[in-house]
Design a protein around this motif. Structure first.
Motif, PDB file in Angstrom:
ATOM      1  N   LYS A   1      99.990  50.488  16.013  1.00 45.40           N
ATOM      2  CA  LYS A   1     100.370  49.500  17.031  1.00 45.40           C
ATOM      3  C   LYS A   1     100.923  48.246  16.352  1.00 45.40           C
ATOM      4  O   LYS A   1     100.462  47.134  16.603  1.00 45.40           O
ATOM      5  CB  LYS A   1      99.157  49.164  17.910  1.00 45.40           C
TER       6      LYS A   1
ATOM      7  N   PRO B   1     107.597  48.037  22.091  1.00 45.71           N
ATOM      8  CA  PRO B   1     107.103  48.354  23.433  1.00 45.71           C
ATOM      9  C   PRO B   1     107.610  47.361  24.458  1.00 45.71           C
ATOM     10  O   PRO B   1     107.979  46.229  24.130  1.00 45.71           O
ATOM     11  CB  PRO B   1     105.577  48.259  23.274  1.00 45.71           C
TER      12      PRO B   1
ATOM     13  N   THR C   1     100.478  55.852  19.135  1.00 46.46           N
ATOM     14  CA  THR C   1     100.568  54.537  19.756  1.00 46.46           C
ATOM     15  C   THR C   1      99.227  54.048  20.279  1.00 46.46           C
ATOM     16  O   THR C   1      99.161  52.973  20.878  1.00 46.46           O
ATOM     17  CB  THR C   1     101.560  54.567  20.937  1.00 46.46           C
TER      18      THR C   1
END
Length: 287
Positions: A243, A273, A162
């Motif tokens: 990401k 997220p 991440t």
């Protein structure tokens, strides 16, 4: 007589393997991937277990071809075992899923160091003075068919999926970039229209990243990508795979170009997220 027959058969097989390397490769790909290799992929590539079974099967075949065709060389005492080979091959082949591409045809060898390695550099200033230095590197893609990697940083990049930092994805993106004939941030795209769209979108985002780096603004893309179009492509590749939600939110047009090129959507392998709190621009946050 029987011994002679067996000897003739073995000689024929060896000759066929030497004359027809594709035959040898097809035999290798017919074998299922060993269970211990699958365990390495599960252990060292966090998103592997979340990929759909057809994609996992694709990855298995790509990894087997990579291992069959590419030579691994341990440097400065680095031991190259299945853990090293399968992890690097698995990460590199993520970039080839769903794409009618050969498995890095220009690549012959992967050199693996235990940690960051030193390489000589020559700098020529405006007066023509040559300065020789040595630079610490985590990885490098060379134009002579070699990729050099630090195993320590390969593991770190694979374990944290991440942070947008993955040396294997970065260096093998350079390998894809070079397939078009030069490292300029434009890999082989197949059509004039694709190049036109790619150039417009990536040029705009490259200039935005250069501005972010100049004024120390935070970005979802690592500022190292502002150093050249080739590095921008490699950094954006890391970000696309590690990401994807942030990239698609902050730079949707850039995300779409990479989704068209890589033909996967890494958001399917990751949870979205939590939204970040909004901060007024001008304080080193998102613009």
């Amino acid at each position: 007589m029987q011994a002679w027959v067996w000897s003739t058969a073995i000689t024929t097989l060896i000759a066929a393997a030497m004359l027809y390397p594709g035959w040898n490769l097809r035999r290798a790909l017919k074998r299922p991937m060993p269970l211990e290799f699958r365990a390495i992929l599960r252990r060292n590539i966090p998103i592997y277990s979340r990929m759909a079974p057809p994609l996992q099967q694709q990855l298995h075949k790509l990894v087997q071809q990579f291992l069959h065709q590419k030579k691994f060389v341990g440097c400065e005492g680095q031991h190259v075992d299945d853990e090293v080979r399968v992890t690097i091959a698995g990460l590199a082949c993520l970039l080839l899923l769903n794409r009618p591409s050969k498995v890095y045809p220009g690549l012959h060898a992967v050199l693996v160091y235990p940690t960051a390695f030193l390489v000589p550099r020559k700098h020529v200033d405006e007066a023509g003075v040559v300065t020789e230095t040595r630079q610490d590197l985590l990885g490098e893609s060379w134009g002579d068919g070699r990729v050099v990697l630090s195993w320590d940083h390969v593991r770190r990049g694979a374990q944290d999926w991440t942070d947008g930092q993955n040396v294997v994805l970065h260096e093998f993106a350079h390998q894809l970039d070079s397939e078009s004939g030069s490292n300029n941030g434009a890999p082989y795209l197949g059509s004039q229209e694709s190049y036109r769209s790619w150039s417009q979108v990536l040029s705009r985002h490259f200039e935005d990243l250069r501005a972010d780096a100049m004024f120390h603004h935070q970005s979802v893309l690592d500022h190292y990508g502002a150093s050249s179009p080739a590095e921008f492509f490699a950094v954006a590749t890391e970000t696309f795979f590690e990401k994807p939600w942030q990239l698609s939110e902050r730079h949707p047009a850039l995300f779409d170009e990479f989704a068209k090129y890589y033909r996967v959507d890494p958001r399917e392998w990751q949870d979205a997220p939590a939204p970040e709190p909004y901060v007024e621009p001008g304080y080193g946050q998102w613009r």
